[in-house]
Design a protein around this motif. Structure first.
Motif, PDB file in Angstrom:
ATOM      1  N   LEU A  31      -4.593   7.913   1.764  1.00 55.80           N
ATOM      2  CA  LEU A  31      -5.420   6.992   0.991  1.00 55.80           C
ATOM      3  C   LEU A  31      -6.768   7.658   0.731  1.00 55.80           C
ATOM      4  CD1 LEU A  31      -5.828   4.070  -0.125  1.00 55.80           C
ATOM      5  CD2 LEU A  31      -6.909   3.562   2.057  1.00 55.80           C
ATOM      6  N   ALA A  50       1.000   8.501  -4.899  1.00 54.30           N
ATOM      7  CA  ALA A  50      -0.105   9.458  -4.793  1.00 54.30           C
ATOM      8  C   ALA A  50       0.304  10.730  -4.058  1.00 54.30           C
ATOM      9  CB  ALA A  50      -1.280   8.793  -4.072  1.00 54.30           C
ATOM     10  N   SER A  72       1.661   2.465  -3.446  1.00 52.71           N
ATOM     11  CA  SER A  72       0.571   3.225  -4.054  1.00 52.71           C
ATOM     12  C   SER A  72       0.473   4.620  -3.445  1.00 52.71           C
ATOM     13  CB  SER A  72      -0.760   2.490  -3.865  1.00 52.71           C
ATOM     14  OG  SER A  72      -0.888   1.488  -4.834  1.00 52.71           O
ATOM     15  N   LEU A  73       0.600   4.702  -2.128  1.00 52.55           N
ATOM     16  CA  LEU A  73       0.452   6.008  -1.461  1.00 52.55           C
ATOM     17  C   LEU A  73       1.642   6.919  -1.778  1.00 52.55           C
ATOM     18  CD1 LEU A  73      -1.074   5.024   2.004  1.00 52.55           C
ATOM     19  CD2 LEU A  73      -2.222   5.693  -0.119  1.00 52.55           C
ATOM     20  N   THR A  79      -4.493   2.864  -6.943  1.00 51.94           N
ATOM     21  CA  THR A  79      -4.515   2.568  -5.510  1.00 51.94           C
ATOM     22  C   THR A  79      -5.099   1.197  -5.229  1.00 51.94           C
ATOM     23  OG1 THR A  79      -4.809   4.911  -5.140  1.00 51.94           O
ATOM     24  CG2 THR A  79      -5.224   3.468  -3.266  1.00 51.94           C
ATOM     25  N   ILE A 104       0.837  -1.209   0.000  1.00 50.64           N
ATOM     26  CA  ILE A 104       0.000   0.000   0.000  1.00 50.64           C
ATOM     27  C   ILE A 104       0.870   1.257   0.000  1.00 50.64           C
ATOM     28  CG2 ILE A 104      -0.306   0.175   2.490  1.00 50.64           C
ATOM     29  CD1 ILE A 104      -3.376   0.730   0.930  1.00 50.64           C
TER      30      ILE A 104
END
Lengths: 258, 381
Positions: free
Chosen positions: B191, B80, B76-77, B125, B73
């Motif tokens: 998120l 982002a 992905s973060l 995400t 995760i």
């Protein structure tokens, strides 16, 4: 069916051993053992220490793989399959040293044994069917552990543990059951209760039992197979075995079965 | 009033879940954030209870699954985050990749550093979230099937899992251009799912974690109550007996090993949301062993007990660490707590609670029965 066993009725044979042999680095613990155990029969396996009785059970139940020879359960060949596959094919086994699930209650032990479907996903559900529950209760009554059903199996006495394991075999409900010295270490009263339980199992299951206690053997046996040094020495009804000179010489002593 | 074991068990879960859901009424945002991390640790405690207590598999590398979930995760973060979007490329690029890039490498995820293309799908995400569960489960399945088919058990499983977590930790530290090595993944974005932004200092993040923990606790408890859960415990007690009853033992062990890994991976993801970083320290040996201590103190045979053990130890630690002198002594205290639990409380705090429960049930059963009241149902723990 194996060709060497002409004369056996294939429809009624529950367990067929055909030339079963295991070789441990030159030592033949079991040597070309062939026999047919009829459906519904209760067969006693006799023999001195080291005669190969437990090894024979290991070969049949998949704990040890035979070097040569074949095993049939009904007409399904089970030679060399993994233990759980053999069990699924319909063979149950009780060990000499009682083995139960110590941290589960007596009732839970029987419930686990009564799970027909072996799959992990198939068993992802809560509770047991009414038929299963009823059967578990019947078995609790047969083995006389009704009052201890919520007790952890690890706290049972030696005799009770043996009876629980017999009960687990009943719950598993296999066609053929192998019992390795079910009365080892029991008092006389416990031995007789065990005989009663095994008699109750008779008819529903085909049973092969390794036993030394002659009083117990007389109590339960119909047919006896005597093993000596890995081979079958004699086979027949108890009266015949008692008078067989080879058996007397090799195992029973000159005084016969006591 | 007649009490039953099952009733009291359920009551314990209800009270615990009510307490964690009510916590935002009492705590400020700072403490709530801290508490949410401890709830994640509680989830790890439950995962350890499942594998150690119910399956008899003492995994000394649970941090591997936690770390895999966290990294998935966090990737992905990271993509982002505002900094990743401001590296002078159309697509997000993690800042550390630029620091580690060969001179003249294109500022593109495909080829900025060796292996950086692996990051491409993490721009979505949902992919990171999916991988946070899938990666630990796949690794657990492979590892589990090998170990359990080979009938490896007991201390050897502990040694293998311990070795594997250290190996993966080493790989992550070594792959600096891909993972930012020792520094881990920091400076992450929030998120955002379905338009909801999970700022770690907002109550919604706390609620997400608290509700997740509640669901994991209930789910795990139900799972061990199923027939498969019973068979798993039977296998723990005597795997040979289970085999000869016809159960495919490695499958059962591998399945529950995977469930434990999935819970840990999920916990890793939640931890990243609460703490805003992922680091190779998640795969430190000391962290995996600390998890085992939580479960031992709380009670490894109880899902809730192990969870509360984790919470208690961490909350005490947080209080104690305010005082520098005690901070050092704390490690000794933890060590002693473990020794004490092993010697005198083999079933942990949950064992104490169960004894109390049984006493209450026995006492209520001994009370004179009122008319026509049915006897309490016999239940197991």
């Amino acid at each position: 069916m194996p060709s060497t066993l002409i004369g056996a009725d294939p429809a009624s044979a529950a367990l067929t051993l055909d030339g079963l042999t295991v070789d441990f680095a030159g030592f033949r613990a079991v040597d070309t053992v062939s026999t047919v155990i009829e459906s519904g029969e209760l067969r006693v396996l006799l023999g001195a220490n080291g005669a190969g009785k437990t090894t024979l059970m290991d070969l049949v139940s998949g704990k040890t793989r035979p070097t040569t020879g074949r095993v049939f359960l009904g007409d399904i060949e089970i030679t060399g399959l993994e233990e759980h596959r053999i069990a699924q094919a319909g063979l149950g086994r009780k060990f000499q040293i009682p083995s139960v699930f110590r941290d589960l209650s007596v009732r839970r032990n029987l419930e686990v044994a009564s799970c027909r479907n072996p799959g992990v996903f198939a068993n992802l559900r809560l509770g047991f069917s009414l038929a299963q529950t009823r059967r578990v209760e019947e078995i609790l009554a047969v083995v006389g552990l009704e009052s201890k059903q919520e007790v952890e199996a690890g706290s049972l006495s030696h005799g009770e543990t043996q009876w629980l394991e017999l009960g687990m075999l009943m719950a598993q409900d296999p066609k053929v059951i192998l019992l390795d010295e079910p009365t080892a270490g029991m008092t006389e009263a416990e031995t007789m209760k065990t005989a009663a339980i095994i008699k109750a199992m008779r008819g529903r299951h085909t049973i092969v039992v390794v036993e030394h206690d002659m009083a117990f053997v007389r109590e339960i046996a119909s047919r006896i197979t005597v093993m000596h040094l890995g081979r079958i020495l004699a086979e027949g009804p108890i009266a015949e075995i008692e008078t067989n000179p080879d058996v007397r010489a090799a195992y029973l002593g000159s005084k016969g079965i006591q | 009033m007649k009490l039953s074991k099952r009733g009291l068990n359920t009551a314990a879960y209800v009270v615990f879940i009510a307490l964690i859901l009510a916590a935002p009424l009492v705590f400020d945002v700072f403490w709530l954030n801290r508490l949410s991390k401890y709830l994640v640790f509680g989830m790890l405690g439950a995962a350890i209870a499942l594998s150690w207590g119910y399956a008899g598999v003492l995994n000394l590398g649970q941090g591997l699954f936690f770390g895999l979930g966290a990294y998935a995760i966090a990737m992905s973060l990271k993509l982002a985050s505002a900094t990743s979007l401001a590296q002078g490329s159309d697509t997000p690029i993690p800042d550390f990749m630029l620091w580690n890039a060969e001179p003249g490498a294109p500022t593109e995820l495909c080829c900025i550093t060796q292996g950086s293309f692996l990051w491409i799908p993490f721009q979505h995400t949902w992919f990171g979230i999916l991988m946070g569960i899938v990666l630990p489960v796949v690794v657990a399945l492979a590892l589990g099937l090998i170990m359990f088919r080979k009938r490896i058990s007991g201390v050897f499983i502990s040694i293998i899992t311990l070795a594997v977590v250290l190996l993966v930790r080493l790989l992550i530290v070594q792959a600096q251009p891909l993972t930012n090595g020792f520094n881990g993944l920091t400076d992450l974005g929030y998120l955002t799912v379905l338009g909801l932004e999970f700022d770690p200092y907002m109550p919604q993040t706390y609620y997400l974690i608290a509700i997740s923990l509640a669901l994991v606790l209930i789910g795990t408890r139900m799972l061990v109550e199923t027939r498969s859960g019973l068979i798993l415990q039977a296998i723990r007690d005597d795997d040979r007996r289970a085999r000869f009853l016809g159960f495919d033992v490695p499958r059962y062990q591998a399945f529950f090993f995977c469930v434990s890994a999935a819970i840990s991976g999920y916990a890793g993801m939640l931890y990243v949301m609460a703490s805003e970083f992922a680091s190779p320290t998640f795969m430190d040996l000391s962290f995996s062993i600390t998890m085992v201590v939580w479960a031992a103190v709380g009670g490894r045979n109880s899902v809730l007990g192990a969870c509360i053990g984790a919470l208690l130890i961490n909350m005490i630690e947080a209080t104690v660490s305010e005082t520098p002198a005690l901070m050092e002594a704390w490690r000794v205290v933890i060590g002693l707590a473990f020794v004490f639990a092993v010697l005198f409380l083999p079933r942990g705090l949950a064992g104490l609670a169960m004894s109390l429960r049984d006493w209450l049930v026995a006492r209520s059963a001994a009370e004179p029965r009122s008319l026509a009241e049915p006897a309490p149902a016999e239940e197991r723990s």
